[in-house]
Design a protein around this motif. Sequence first.
Motif, PDB file in Angstrom:
ATOM      1  N   GLU A  30       0.819  -1.221   0.000  1.00 16.90           N
ATOM      2  CA  GLU A  30       0.000   0.000   0.000  1.00 16.90           C
ATOM      3  C   GLU A  30       0.852   1.270   0.000  1.00 16.90           C
ATOM      4  O   GLU A  30       0.578   2.225   0.717  1.00 16.90           O
ATOM      5  CB  GLU A  30      -0.956  -0.019   1.193  1.00 16.90           C
ATOM      6  N   VAL A  51       3.806   1.771   1.148  1.00 14.08           N
ATOM      7  CA  VAL A  51       4.796   1.848   2.223  1.00 14.08           C
ATOM      8  C   VAL A  51       5.919   0.867   1.910  1.00 14.08           C
ATOM      9  O   VAL A  51       5.661  -0.316   1.666  1.00 14.08           O
ATOM     10  CB  VAL A  51       4.165   1.512   3.592  1.00 14.08           C
ATOM     11  N   PHE A 102       4.411  -2.853   9.059  1.00 13.49           N
ATOM     12  CA  PHE A 102       3.222  -2.567   8.253  1.00 13.49           C
ATOM     13  C   PHE A 102       1.976  -2.361   9.118  1.00 13.49           C
ATOM     14  O   PHE A 102       1.076  -1.628   8.734  1.00 13.49           O
ATOM     15  CB  PHE A 102       2.980  -3.671   7.227  1.00 13.49           C
ATOM     16  N   ASN A 103       1.917  -2.990  10.279  1.00 15.69           N
ATOM     17  CA  ASN A 103       0.729  -2.921  11.126  1.00 15.69           C
ATOM     18  C   ASN A 103       0.758  -1.798  12.163  1.00 15.69           C
ATOM     19  O   ASN A 103      -0.275  -1.499  12.749  1.00 15.69           O
ATOM     20  CB  ASN A 103       0.488  -4.251  11.837  1.00 15.69           C
ATOM     21  N   ASN A 104       1.908  -1.205  12.412  1.00 13.71           N
ATOM     22  CA  ASN A 104       2.010  -0.255  13.518  1.00 13.71           C
ATOM     23  C   ASN A 104       2.474   1.138  13.133  1.00 13.71           C
ATOM     24  O   ASN A 104       2.623   1.980  14.021  1.00 13.71           O
ATOM     25  CB  ASN A 104       2.939  -0.819  14.601  1.00 13.71           C
ATOM     26  N   PHE A 105       2.691   1.385  11.867  1.00 11.53           N
ATOM     27  CA  PHE A 105       3.128   2.714  11.449  1.00 11.53           C
ATOM     28  C   PHE A 105       2.255   3.202  10.301  1.00 11.53           C
ATOM     29  O   PHE A 105       1.740   2.403   9.523  1.00 11.53           O
ATOM     30  CB  PHE A 105       4.601   2.696  11.008  1.00 11.53           C
ATOM     31  N   THR A 106       2.101   4.502  10.217  1.00 10.12           N
ATOM     32  CA  THR A 106       1.336   5.097   9.122  1.00 10.12           C
ATOM     33  C   THR A 106       2.192   6.157   8.449  1.00 10.12           C
ATOM     34  O   THR A 106       3.098   6.728   9.056  1.00 10.12           O
ATOM     35  CB  THR A 106       0.034   5.744   9.619  1.00 10.12           C
ATOM     36  N   THR A 107       1.877   6.430   7.212  1.00 12.87           N
ATOM     37  CA  THR A 107       2.563   7.469   6.458  1.00 12.87           C
ATOM     38  C   THR A 107       1.729   8.736   6.519  1.00 12.87           C
ATOM     39  O   THR A 107       0.517   8.699   6.285  1.00 12.87           O
ATOM     40  CB  THR A 107       2.740   7.033   4.988  1.00 12.87           C
ATOM     41  N   LEU A 108       2.366   9.839   6.835  1.00  9.59           N
ATOM     42  CA  LEU A 108       1.688  11.129   6.888  1.00  9.59           C
ATOM     43  C   LEU A 108       2.279  12.053   5.853  1.00  9.59           C
ATOM     44  O   LEU A 108       3.486  12.054   5.623  1.00  9.59           O
ATOM     45  CB  LEU A 108       1.843  11.758   8.267  1.00  9.59           C
ATOM     46  N   THR A 109       1.442  12.872   5.240  1.00 12.19           N
ATOM     47  CA  THR A 109       1.902  13.899   4.329  1.00 12.19           C
ATOM     48  C   THR A 109       1.799  15.233   5.028  1.00 12.19           C
ATOM     49  O   THR A 109       0.716  15.638   5.464  1.00 12.19           O
ATOM     50  CB  THR A 109       1.051  13.910   3.038  1.00 12.19           C
TER      51      THR A 109
END
Length: 74
Positions: free
Chosen positions: A36, A38, A65-72
């Motif tokens: 996705e 990442v 993959f389960n514990n981090f998110t990408t921010l813009t």
Amino acid sequence: KMILPASEYHYEGVKEGKTGFTSIARNTLVTTAEKEGVKLIVVLLRGQSAAENYYETEELFDYGFNNFTTLTLH
């Protein structure tokens, strides 16, 4: 082995990997995976066995993959 669908170590999203062994670094594994949008890189050194490195890499990818998110940021 993590790239090949028929392998017991297959992990969906793995793009590339390199195994190795030296007397100092022991069993090593460097692997990249993407899901996705990442991209993650896992580097393992001084593994007890190649099989252990595959399992630990899978655990680290799952965690990433389960514990981090990408921010813009704007």
